[in-house]
Design an enzyme around this catalytic site. Structure first.
Site, mmCIF file in Angstrom:
data_model
loop_
_atom_site.group_PDB
_atom_site.id
_atom_site.type_symbol
_atom_site.label_atom_id
_atom_site.label_comp_id
_atom_site.label_asym_id
_atom_site.label_seq_id
_atom_site.Cartn_x
_atom_site.Cartn_y
_atom_site.Cartn_z
ATOM 1 N N TRP A 100 87.062 6.223 52.616
ATOM 2 C CA TRP A 100 87.188 6.823 53.953
ATOM 3 C C TRP A 100 85.872 7.387 54.428
ATOM 4 C CZ3 TRP A 100 91.016 4.656 56.027
ATOM 5 C CH2 TRP A 100 92.187 4.394 55.300
ATOM 6 N N ASP A 167 86.941 15.664 57.078
ATOM 7 C CA ASP A 167 88.146 14.841 57.117
ATOM 8 C C ASP A 167 89.087 15.387 56.048
ATOM 9 O OD1 ASP A 167 90.135 12.932 56.885
ATOM 10 O OD2 ASP A 167 88.787 11.235 56.536
ATOM 11 N N LYS A 191 99.770 11.965 56.174
ATOM 12 C CA LYS A 191 99.585 12.227 54.756
ATOM 13 C C LYS A 191 100.292 13.520 54.350
ATOM 14 C CE LYS A 191 96.842 8.637 54.029
ATOM 15 N NZ LYS A 191 95.560 8.602 54.711
HETATM 16 C C1 LIG Z 1 94.481 7.727 55.340
HETATM 17 C C2 LIG Z 1 93.160 8.346 55.541
HETATM 18 C C3 LIG Z 1 92.374 8.064 56.671
HETATM 19 C C4 LIG Z 1 92.789 7.053 57.723
HETATM 20 O O1 LIG Z 1 93.781 7.553 58.496
HETATM 21 P P1 LIG Z 1 94.399 6.739 59.730
HETATM 22 O O2 LIG Z 1 95.217 7.800 60.389
HETATM 23 O O3 LIG Z 1 95.189 5.614 59.160
HETATM 24 O O4 LIG Z 1 93.285 6.264 60.578
HETATM 25 C C5 LIG Z 1 91.162 8.716 56.807
HETATM 26 N N1 LIG Z 1 90.752 9.603 55.890
HETATM 27 C C6 LIG Z 1 91.462 9.895 54.792
HETATM 28 C C7 LIG Z 1 90.939 10.903 53.817
HETATM 29 C C8 LIG Z 1 92.686 9.281 54.579
HETATM 30 O O5 LIG Z 1 93.408 9.572 53.492
#
Ligand SMILES: *Cc1c(COP(=O)(O)O)cnc(C)c1O
Length: 354
Positions: A100, A167, A191
């Site tokens: 990511w 993030d 998540k």
């Molecule tokens: C799943 C994830 C993403 C991507 O998320 P989307 O909402 O599918 O774009 C980005 N960063 C992390 C740490 C993730 O676990």
């Protein structure tokens, strides 16, 4: 019977949240209308958006500290480019701790110079880099707090005098941190907070409006703030379910309450990985994620037996990501200690059998 759902995302949500959400789909607030068939500008939905936004700030301890919470669309993947679009004038820094981060770096490169300040790519991202030097002249530093695929988690963040962007898609609301050390936090809801379809962005307002480029409205944080996160039709269902999940969390005692449970779950699983000779952890010990535990069998020939056993025990979603192999148990907020117990039982049963 409801399965023990270790899915990495979209993930398990509290059962009572599911119940309330399904009721609102049929009849919302006794309106004789569904939540998903009323105007997002109706007072009933505006109240949902406002409550979700204020609960997010409240739980993070950021109320009254110059932050705004937004529920946007396009997933965390859109934030990869929005962060750079809104904040990078010349040069930014990224800590590369996995897939990511890598994707965030790729997007940022469209807007200026990207310095990879540190990386754990040399060991297939099984650790968190530490003690690195942060160069001068960066517009911001970007980090990924929890690496969903590799199962590592940042325990300590660097102190910087530039905006710190994080993030937190896979560990937001899971552990206590001084969230005011961050200037912008983003997280895809699916998540640890709700269903897919919305992304929480928490941003300190005074870092915005400093780049010289023109920003398209939909990608401009200031535009979304100016419209109270209602610049266009929000993802009403995802925002509502996120609000319910945040209410559930608040009732549990907020982040402090859930952290205690999350620590117990991680402790239980990792001690089995430690003690059971048939398993070995993927991530380095001090960097192990409390959300996503990655581990492998020491003897691959046991794979079919083990897979049949956990499926039989009603366990779902522990196959590892293709870039790591083995297994990944995602233990997000709504996964119960009992579910982790069920997995640990299967792991020790395998040891008795083998
Ligand atoms: C799943 C994830 C993403 C991507 O998320 P989307 O909402 O599918 O774009 C980005 N960063 C992390 C740490 C993730 O676990």
């Amino acid at each position: 019977m409801k399965k023990h759902n270790f899915s990495a995302g979209p993930c398990v949500l509290p059962q009572e949240v599911m119940q309330k959400a399904s009721e609102a789909v049929l009849d919302f607030n006794g309106l004789g209308l569904s939540l998903i068939e009323i105007s997002h500008r109706s007072k009933d939905f505006v109240a949902v958006m406002e409550r979700a936004r204020s609960l997010a700030l409240q739980l993070l301890g950021l109320e009254g500290k110059g932050y705004q919470a937004l529920f946007l669309q396009g997933g965390a993947s859109t934030e990869f480019l929005m962060v750079a679009y809104n904040l990078m004038e010349n040069k930014s820094g990224y800590i590369n701790t996995g897939t990511w981060s890598d994707k965030a770096i790729k997007e940022a490169k469209l807007f200026g110079e990207v310095v990879e300040v540190a990386s754990s790519k040399d060991k297939n991202f099984n650790y968190i880099p530490k003690g690195y030097h942060i160069p001068e002249g960066l517009d911001y530093l970007h980090m990924t707090s929890n690496n969903t695929i590799f199962g590592t988690q940042v325990m300590e963040f660097p102190q910087v005098d530039i905006p710190l962007i994080c993030d937190m898609s896979s560990d937001i609301f899971s552990r206590q941190l001084d969230f005011s050390q961050f200037d912008l936090i983003y997280a895809g809801a699916q998540k640890n907070m709700g269903p897919a379809g919305t992304t929480l962005v928490v941003v300190k307002e005074d870092i915005l409006g400093k780049v010289s480029r023109k920003i398209p409205s939909m990608l401009d944080y200031k535009v979304h703030i100016g419209k109270d996160s209602m610049f266009n039709t929000p993802s009403v269902f995802a925002v509502y379910v996120s609000m319910l999940t945040l209410e559930w969390l608040q009732e549990l005692g907020g982040i402090a309450g859930i952290e205690e449970i999350n620590d117990k779950k991680a402790q239980l699983l990792y001690s089995e990985v430690e003690l059971n000779p048939l398993f070995t952890g993927f991530a380095q010990k001090e960097d192990r994620s409390h959300m996503n535990a990655t581990f492998n069998l020491t003897d691959e020939s046991l794979k079919d037996t083990f897979d049949a056993m956990w499926k039989e025990a009603g366990i779902n979603g522990i196959n590892g990501h293709r870039s790591v192999g083995g297994y990944r148990a995602s233990m997000y907020n709504a996964l119960s200690l009992e579910s982790v117990g069920a997995l640990v039982d299967v792991m020790s049963e395998l040891e008795r059998k083998a």
